[in-house]
Scaffold this motif. Sequence first.
Motif, PDB file in Angstrom:
ATOM      1  N   GLU A 143       0.829  -1.215   0.000  1.00 43.71           N
ATOM      2  CA  GLU A 143       0.000   0.000   0.000  1.00 43.71           C
ATOM      3  C   GLU A 143       0.859   1.259   0.000  1.00 43.71           C
ATOM      4  O   GLU A 143       0.565   2.234  -0.714  1.00 43.71           O
ATOM      5  CB  GLU A 143      -0.928  -0.007   1.217  1.00 43.71           C
ATOM      6  N   GLU A 144       1.941   1.250   0.792  1.00 44.19           N
ATOM      7  CA  GLU A 144       2.811   2.421   0.874  1.00 44.19           C
ATOM      8  C   GLU A 144       3.520   2.672  -0.461  1.00 44.19           C
ATOM      9  O   GLU A 144       3.708   3.827  -0.863  1.00 44.19           O
ATOM     10  CB  GLU A 144       3.845   2.232   1.997  1.00 44.19           C
ATOM     11  N   LEU A 145       3.927   1.620  -1.125  1.00 40.10           N
ATOM     12  CA  LEU A 145       4.555   1.776  -2.438  1.00 40.10           C
ATOM     13  C   LEU A 145       3.588   2.437  -3.427  1.00 40.10           C
ATOM     14  O   LEU A 145       3.976   3.329  -4.192  1.00 40.10           O
ATOM     15  CB  LEU A 145       4.993   0.407  -2.975  1.00 40.10           C
ATOM     16  N   GLU A 146       2.343   2.012  -3.404  1.00 42.62           N
ATOM     17  CA  GLU A 146       1.347   2.613  -4.299  1.00 42.62           C
ATOM     18  C   GLU A 146       1.142   4.099  -3.994  1.00 42.62           C
ATOM     19  O   GLU A 146       0.977   4.911  -4.911  1.00 42.62           O
ATOM     20  CB  GLU A 146       0.031   1.848  -4.198  1.00 42.62           C
ATOM     21  N   LYS A 147       1.173   4.449  -2.698  1.00 43.12           N
ATOM     22  CA  LYS A 147       1.035   5.857  -2.318  1.00 43.12           C
ATOM     23  C   LYS A 147       2.203   6.685  -2.836  1.00 43.12           C
ATOM     24  O   LYS A 147       2.056   7.875  -3.139  1.00 43.12           O
ATOM     25  CB  LYS A 147       0.952   5.986  -0.794  1.00 43.12           C
ATOM     26  N   MET A 148       3.392   6.050  -2.958  1.00 45.09           N
ATOM     27  CA  MET A 148       4.575   6.741  -3.471  1.00 45.09           C
ATOM     28  C   MET A 148       4.573   6.812  -5.003  1.00 45.09           C
ATOM     29  O   MET A 148       5.494   7.371  -5.598  1.00 45.09           O
ATOM     30  CB  MET A 148       5.851   6.038  -2.999  1.00 45.09           C
ATOM     31  N   GLY A 149       3.564   6.202  -5.620  1.00 43.20           N
ATOM     32  CA  GLY A 149       3.513   6.193  -7.081  1.00 43.20           C
ATOM     33  C   GLY A 149       4.327   5.081  -7.704  1.00 43.20           C
ATOM     34  O   GLY A 149       4.608   5.117  -8.908  1.00 43.20           O
ATOM     35  N   ILE A 150       4.707   4.082  -6.898  1.00 32.99           N
ATOM     36  CA  ILE A 150       5.485   2.944  -7.394  1.00 32.99           C
ATOM     37  C   ILE A 150       4.564   1.734  -7.470  1.00 32.99           C
ATOM     38  O   ILE A 150       4.010   1.296  -6.457  1.00 32.99           O
ATOM     39  CB  ILE A 150       6.686   2.638  -6.474  1.00 32.99           C
ATOM     40  N   SER A 151       4.353   1.195  -8.674  1.00 30.22           N
ATOM     41  CA  SER A 151       3.500   0.021  -8.819  1.00 30.22           C
ATOM     42  C   SER A 151       4.226  -1.219  -8.303  1.00 30.22           C
ATOM     43  O   SER A 151       5.354  -1.507  -8.731  1.00 30.22           O
ATOM     44  CB  SER A 151       3.116  -0.190 -10.283  1.00 30.22           C
ATOM     45  N   PRO A 152       3.598  -1.968  -7.384  1.00 30.13           N
ATOM     46  CA  PRO A 152       4.221  -3.217  -6.931  1.00 30.13           C
ATOM     47  C   PRO A 152       4.214  -4.289  -8.017  1.00 30.13           C
ATOM     48  O   PRO A 152       4.927  -5.284  -7.901  1.00 30.13           O
ATOM     49  CB  PRO A 152       3.350  -3.641  -5.745  1.00 30.13           C
ATOM     50  N   TYR A 153       3.398  -4.082  -9.057  1.00 33.06           N
ATOM     51  CA  TYR A 153       3.271  -5.068 -10.128  1.00 33.06           C
ATOM     52  C   TYR A 153       3.195  -4.340 -11.474  1.00 33.06           C
ATOM     53  O   TYR A 153       2.152  -4.313 -12.127  1.00 33.06           O
ATOM     54  CB  TYR A 153       2.025  -5.939  -9.913  1.00 33.06           C
ATOM     55  N   PRO A 154       4.297  -3.726 -11.919  1.00 28.39           N
ATOM     56  CA  PRO A 154       4.273  -2.933 -13.159  1.00 28.39           C
ATOM     57  C   PRO A 154       3.977  -3.808 -14.379  1.00 28.39           C
ATOM     58  O   PRO A 154       4.276  -5.012 -14.390  1.00 28.39           O
ATOM     59  CB  PRO A 154       5.679  -2.335 -13.225  1.00 28.39           C
ATOM     60  N   SER A 155       3.398  -3.172 -15.397  1.00 25.06           N
ATOM     61  CA  SER A 155       2.959  -3.912 -16.586  1.00 25.06           C
ATOM     62  C   SER A 155       4.030  -4.020 -17.663  1.00 25.06           C
ATOM     63  O   SER A 155       4.086  -5.016 -18.394  1.00 25.06           O
ATOM     64  CB  SER A 155       1.726  -3.232 -17.180  1.00 25.06           C
ATOM     65  N   GLU A 156       4.862  -2.995 -17.806  1.00 24.51           N
ATOM     66  CA  GLU A 156       5.790  -2.960 -18.939  1.00 24.51           C
ATOM     67  C   GLU A 156       6.881  -4.020 -18.801  1.00 24.51           C
ATOM     68  O   GLU A 156       7.235  -4.427 -17.698  1.00 24.51           O
ATOM     69  CB  GLU A 156       6.418  -1.571 -19.085  1.00 24.51           C
ATOM     70  N   LEU A 157       7.418  -4.449 -19.954  1.00 25.57           N
ATOM     71  CA  LEU A 157       8.452  -5.469 -19.925  1.00 25.57           C
ATOM     72  C   LEU A 157       9.744  -4.919 -19.330  1.00 25.57           C
ATOM     73  O   LEU A 157       9.995  -3.704 -19.365  1.00 25.57           O
ATOM     74  CB  LEU A 157       8.719  -6.012 -21.327  1.00 25.57           C
ATOM     75  N   PHE A 158      10.560  -5.803 -18.798  1.00 23.17           N
ATOM     76  CA  PHE A 158      11.907  -5.445 -18.354  1.00 23.17           C
ATOM     77  C   PHE A 158      12.873  -6.260 -19.198  1.00 23.17           C
ATOM     78  O   PHE A 158      12.873  -7.492 -19.145  1.00 23.17           O
ATOM     79  CB  PHE A 158      12.094  -5.734 -16.865  1.00 23.17           C
ATOM     80  N   GLU A 159      13.666  -5.593 -19.998  1.00 21.85           N
ATOM     81  CA  GLU A 159      14.569  -6.259 -20.932  1.00 21.85           C
ATOM     82  C   GLU A 159      15.733  -6.900 -20.179  1.00 21.85           C
ATOM     83  O   GLU A 159      16.436  -6.237 -19.414  1.00 21.85           O
ATOM     84  CB  GLU A 159      15.110  -5.252 -21.941  1.00 21.85           C
ATOM     85  N   VAL A 160      15.945  -8.199 -20.390  1.00 25.79           N
ATOM     86  CA  VAL A 160      17.042  -8.942 -19.754  1.00 25.79           C
ATOM     87  C   VAL A 160      18.049  -9.324 -20.831  1.00 25.79           C
ATOM     88  O   VAL A 160      17.672  -9.845 -21.880  1.00 25.79           O
ATOM     89  CB  VAL A 160      16.510 -10.212 -19.046  1.00 25.79           C
ATOM     90  N   ASN A 161      19.325  -9.041 -20.574  1.00 22.28           N
ATOM     91  CA  ASN A 161      20.352  -9.390 -21.566  1.00 22.28           C
ATOM     92  C   ASN A 161      21.492 -10.226 -20.997  1.00 22.28           C
ATOM     93  O   ASN A 161      22.465 -10.521 -21.695  1.00 22.28           O
ATOM     94  CB  ASN A 161      20.912  -8.134 -22.236  1.00 22.28           C
ATOM     95  N   ALA A 162      21.388 -10.607 -19.713  1.00 24.22           N
ATOM     96  CA  ALA A 162      22.447 -11.425 -19.101  1.00 24.22           C
ATOM     97  C   ALA A 162      21.857 -12.235 -17.956  1.00 24.22           C
ATOM     98  O   ALA A 162      20.808 -11.884 -17.404  1.00 24.22           O
ATOM     99  CB  ALA A 162      23.588 -10.542 -18.597  1.00 24.22           C
ATOM    100  N   TRP A 163      22.560 -13.315 -17.599  1.00 18.08           N
ATOM    101  CA  TRP A 163      22.087 -14.201 -16.548  1.00 18.08           C
ATOM    102  C   TRP A 163      23.233 -14.524 -15.597  1.00 18.08           C
ATOM    103  O   TRP A 163      24.409 -14.473 -15.976  1.00 18.08           O
ATOM    104  CB  TRP A 163      21.529 -15.488 -17.167  1.00 18.08           C
ATOM    105  N   ALA A 164      22.865 -14.867 -14.368  1.00 14.41           N
ATOM    106  CA  ALA A 164      23.860 -15.049 -13.302  1.00 14.41           C
ATOM    107  C   ALA A 164      24.929 -16.066 -13.678  1.00 14.41           C
ATOM    108  O   ALA A 164      26.136 -15.803 -13.567  1.00 14.41           O
ATOM    109  CB  ALA A 164      23.148 -15.457 -12.012  1.00 14.41           C
ATOM    110  N   LYS A 165      24.516 -17.234 -14.115  1.00 13.91           N
ATOM    111  CA  LYS A 165      25.479 -18.295 -14.426  1.00 13.91           C
ATOM    112  C   LYS A 165      26.401 -17.881 -15.558  1.00 13.91           C
ATOM    113  O   LYS A 165      27.613 -18.103 -15.507  1.00 13.91           O
ATOM    114  CB  LYS A 165      24.725 -19.575 -14.789  1.00 13.91           C
TER     115      LYS A 165
END
Length: 512
Positions: free
Chosen positions: A15-37
């Motif tokens: 709830e506090e995140l939403e009040k700050m204008g930060i979506s806890p579950y954003p819709s837009e994609l997050f581009e990934v170009n590398a992996w831990a291993k």
Amino acid sequence: MHLSEQEIRRRHEREELEKMGISPYPSELFEVNAWAKEIKENYNPVQNNYQQVSLAGRLMSRRIMGKASFAELMDSTGRIQIYVSRDDIAPGENKDLYNTVFKKMLDIGDFIGIKGYVFITQVGEISVHVTELKLLSKSLKPLPIVKEVLDDQGNKITYDAFTDPELRYRQRYVDLVVNPEVRNTFIKRTQLTNSMRSYLNSRGYLEVETPILQPLYGGAAARPFKTHHNTLDMTLYLRIANELYLKRLIVGGFDGVYEFSKDFRNEGMSRFHNPEFTQMELYVAYKDYYWMMDLVEEMVEKIALDLHGTTQIKVGEHIIDFKRPWQRFSMFEAIEHFTKIDISEMEEAQLRATAASLNIHLNPNLGKGKIIDEIFGEMCEPYLIQPTFITDYPVEMSPLAKKHRSKPGLVERFEAICNGKEICNAFSELNDPIDQRARFEEQLELGKRGDTEAMVLDEDFLRALEYGMPPTAGLGIGIDRLSMIMTNSKSIQDVLFFPQMKPEKTEDQVEE
């Protein structure tokens, strides 16, 4: 719904995140170009590669240290350390992203996306220096975090491990997060089916699909699940096998067809049985069961090499070697080998007496073939650890197999036994429609005697045979059982993502 203190706190943070204008579950994609291993295996400080990386995964640990912190990110390939500096992720005057969001509102289990560059810390650990951080999904339930400490003698002690089998199977999603070795089991399972599919495709066999809902159940000795089709107003069954449909395709002119099929049998559950299971069934025209034994040896040897780089695999206390050739016994030879009793000429009454002398308790409704199978199952099967072919079964046990070319009363059938359990079943397929009808009618009589697993008579399948089916070899191989062996798993539930479970008790039921 009862919520723990942590669950209440996480909901408040949401709830506090939403009040700050930060979506806890954003819709837009997050581009990934590398992996831990990949980063850990390929980062080179001399080349200074991986200078613009973008990763996403779960936050698994944090060490808050004022204006900078270390944390651990886990993606689908493993874990990697990240370094988060306040002034890097919040370069302006507003430091809320670090001071409030990162330090106070992110929890273990939250999904985050990061961008930055790779470096090596002073203690030599490959890490990602974070320049951008974004919350991707808020976790409202805390993960069971496993803790490991060293005692005074330097021995590793584990606390809070997620090891209860019922919880692991029921909440596989948690099991996969906190027990990384579980993922490896299922990766190996997929590699197994890929290896098998590659082998069969290389021989030119066609992968096909056949009905799961069937008007008649057939192709195996088993009890079915029953359902109802409303529009057609008819009873349907979940398939217990796909054999009879695949043989129809051989009648139709295909030389070789196979299917990875989900089959369903309304039977007991154990560490080796699940009501829903996976089989690969293969049918090849102009072949016989001797040829099929050679194929099974070659294919399973290839699977072992593809998965492990060796034919010798540790399974429990044993080292099982899949290198060809495998040992071969007829069923009667195996029984005589383990019991010192020759039952090959015995009638039903003698077989019952022999079973009693071996302390094997029989259902009075069992016919001759099932009695022999019970004796074999009790006295032989558990002791066949190395891969072994058991051949030449009594005709009463195998209503879909061709009569043996030289041994009256037997059929051309084999099972491969490994680690004390059957992993495949194969025939020289019966293609004489008159003989097949007689066998089905014998099964009907067994059903009248009370054998709930007796086969039913399938007129359409008999019609297909009457059009002519070429000599054919058929195979059914249990993917779940073979996966258990290839991954050294003790239970079939360990190689099924979501095994069948009893209904989960609610809190109200527990209180009652």
